[in-house]
Design a protein around this motif. Structure first.
Motif, short mmCIF file in Angstrom:
data_model
loop_
_atom_site.label_atom_id
_atom_site.label_comp_id
_atom_site.label_asym_id
_atom_site.label_seq_id
_atom_site.Cartn_x
_atom_site.Cartn_y
_atom_site.Cartn_z
N ALA A 1 2.95 -5.51 -14.90
CA ALA A 1 3.05 -6.48 -13.82
C ALA A 1 4.11 -6.07 -12.81
O ALA A 1 3.90 -6.15 -11.59
CB ALA A 1 3.36 -7.87 -14.39
N ARG A 2 5.26 -5.61 -13.30
CA ARG A 2 6.34 -5.17 -12.40
C ARG A 2 5.90 -3.97 -11.57
O ARG A 2 6.14 -3.92 -10.35
CB ARG A 2 7.58 -4.85 -13.21
N PHE B 1 4.16 -1.65 -6.46
CA PHE B 1 3.21 -0.86 -5.68
C PHE B 1 2.66 -1.66 -4.51
O PHE B 1 2.57 -1.14 -3.38
CB PHE B 1 2.07 -0.38 -6.58
N SER B 2 2.29 -2.92 -4.75
CA SER B 2 1.77 -3.76 -3.66
C SER B 2 2.83 -4.00 -2.59
O SER B 2 2.52 -3.98 -1.39
CB SER B 2 1.29 -5.10 -4.22
N ALA B 3 4.08 -4.20 -3.02
CA ALA B 3 5.16 -4.42 -2.06
C ALA B 3 5.40 -3.20 -1.19
O ALA B 3 5.82 -3.32 -0.02
CB ALA B 3 6.44 -4.79 -2.80
N LEU B 4 5.13 -2.01 -1.72
CA LEU B 4 5.28 -0.79 -0.94
C LEU B 4 4.04 -0.51 -0.08
O LEU B 4 4.15 -0.21 1.11
CB LEU B 4 5.52 0.41 -1.86
N ALA B 5 2.87 -0.61 -0.69
CA ALA B 5 1.64 -0.14 -0.04
C ALA B 5 1.10 -1.11 1.00
O ALA B 5 0.65 -0.68 2.07
CB ALA B 5 0.57 0.12 -1.10
N VAL B 6 1.14 -2.42 0.72
CA VAL B 6 0.52 -3.38 1.64
C VAL B 6 1.20 -3.43 3.00
O VAL B 6 0.53 -3.30 4.04
CB VAL B 6 0.46 -4.78 0.98
N PRO B 7 2.53 -3.61 3.08
CA PRO B 7 3.16 -3.60 4.42
C PRO B 7 2.95 -2.28 5.16
O PRO B 7 2.71 -2.29 6.38
CB PRO B 7 4.65 -3.83 4.11
N ASP C 1 -5.06 7.37 -19.31
CA ASP C 1 -4.89 6.00 -19.83
C ASP C 1 -3.44 5.52 -19.80
O ASP C 1 -3.18 4.34 -19.59
CB ASP C 1 -5.39 5.92 -21.28
N TYR C 2 -2.51 6.40 -20.06
CA TYR C 2 -1.11 6.01 -20.20
C TYR C 2 -0.23 6.83 -19.25
O TYR C 2 0.45 7.76 -19.66
CB TYR C 2 -0.64 6.19 -21.64
N PRO C 3 -0.24 6.47 -17.97
CA PRO C 3 0.58 7.21 -17.01
C PRO C 3 2.06 6.95 -17.21
O PRO C 3 2.45 5.95 -17.83
CB PRO C 3 0.11 6.67 -15.65
N LEU C 4 2.86 7.84 -16.67
CA LEU C 4 4.30 7.74 -16.86
C LEU C 4 4.91 6.67 -15.97
O LEU C 4 4.59 6.56 -14.79
CB LEU C 4 4.96 9.09 -16.56
N GLY C 5 5.78 5.86 -16.56
CA GLY C 5 6.67 4.96 -15.80
C GLY C 5 5.98 4.04 -14.83
O GLY C 5 5.23 3.15 -15.21
N ARG C 6 6.22 4.28 -13.54
CA ARG C 6 5.85 3.33 -12.50
C ARG C 6 4.35 3.24 -12.24
O ARG C 6 3.92 2.34 -11.52
CB ARG C 6 6.55 3.71 -11.19
#
Length: 296
Positions: free
Chosen positions: A74-75, A80-86, A240-245
């Motif tokens: 969720a975080r 990602f949305s906070a970066l990509a959408v604006p 399936d299991y990407p790193l970190g962010r």
């Protein structure tokens, strides 16, 4: 009741019945393929198992909110949305303004940003793998400038790689929407502003942006929805299991589905739907306040 009133009432009932007849296929489709499945998801989120079906109300949600994998997903998704959408909204608007002006190479510039719309996601991801792999083109360019190789997809830089992919894949469509919005701005208002000696900055914020508010709202909603669906690109890039962010909500839900934990999966889907509804309602409220004086 007079005969005339009876005729009007009968006419309204006929119109209402005809409207229902025309709408019934769409209403049936929405009900069967959207409302009913979502109702089943809500039901599964409030029972303890598909076999036992004991009603536990909010216990699944409580356990989910204490799950570290869900909180990480969720975080990361919100980040990602906070970066990509604006960025998607601002850059696509800037591109539309540039194409509205007379600049050299306008057709080539437009083609560059529209080409991703015609390319499958898998092909776009393949291009990104060539660019950002450890031995890729970007690292060769970095090394030519005196830097060292960076493992872009296995470090914290990976989220910026996917943001670039998201922008390149979506900017062309959003740019077209803004160009259509700019074309619908009353020309007489801009002409009056020119006669009055208004600056380009004033015309943009006082006239263009006010009339573009419905388009801005639509683009923000589309980019928000697309940012929540970036799982395809990330999955093709990292698995399936990407790193970190890059571990997104869709990764969590996909992996939960594979483990047949339908209660956890359903609770996550309900929470995701509620967050989306709240965000979109907030965007509608902001647009209603910002653009209410130019409606009609």
């Amino acid at each position: 009741m007079t005969d005339r009133q009876k005729e009007k009432r009968i006419s309204r009932l006929r119109d209402y019945a005809a409207s229902l007849c025309f709408l019934s296929p769409s209403l049936l489709g929405v009900g069967v393929f959207f409302i009913l499945p979502f109702g089943v998801v809500v039901y599964y989120s409030m029972i303890d198992g598909v076999g036992s079906r004991n009603f536990v109300f909010l216990d699944n949600f409580t356990r989910l909110l204490g799950n570290s994998a869900f909180l990480l997903a969720a975080r990361n998704t919100l980040l990602f949305s906070a970066l990509a959408v604006p960025l998607a909204v601002v850059l696509s608007l800037l591109l539309a303004l540039m194409l509205e002006a007379r600049i050299p190479g306008k057709s080539t510039f437009r083609t560059f940003f529209l080409s991703p719309m015609m390319v499958p996601v898998a092909s776009v991801v393949l291009i990104w793998q060539v660019l950002f792999s450890y031995n890729g083109s970007v690292n060769e360019w970095v090394m030519s400038l005196g830097g060292g190789r960076i493992d872009w997809l296995q470090t914290d830089y990976n989220i910026y790689v996917v943001v670039l992919l998201f922008l390149w894949k979506n900017l062309g469509y959003f740019m077209i929407l803004f160009m259509a919005g700019l074309a619908n701005i009353p020309r007489e208002l801009l002409e009056v502003a020119d006669v009055e000696g208004a600056s380009e900055t004033y015309k943009f914020f006082a006239i263009k942006l006010r009339y573009l508010s419905p388009t801005v709202l639509f683009v923000m909603i589309l980019s928000l929805i697309n940012s929540f669906k970036v799982f395809r690109e990330v999955y093709l890039l990292t698995g399936d299991y990407p790193l970190g962010r890059l571990y997104m909500l869709q990764h969590f839900m996909n992996n939960t589905f594979r483990s047949f934990d339908y209660q956890k999966l359903s609770a996550a889907a309900v929470i995701m739907a509620i967050v989306m509804v709240v965000l979109i309602a907030l965007l509608f409220k902001i647009e209603d306040w910002f653009g209410k004086d130019v409606e009609g």
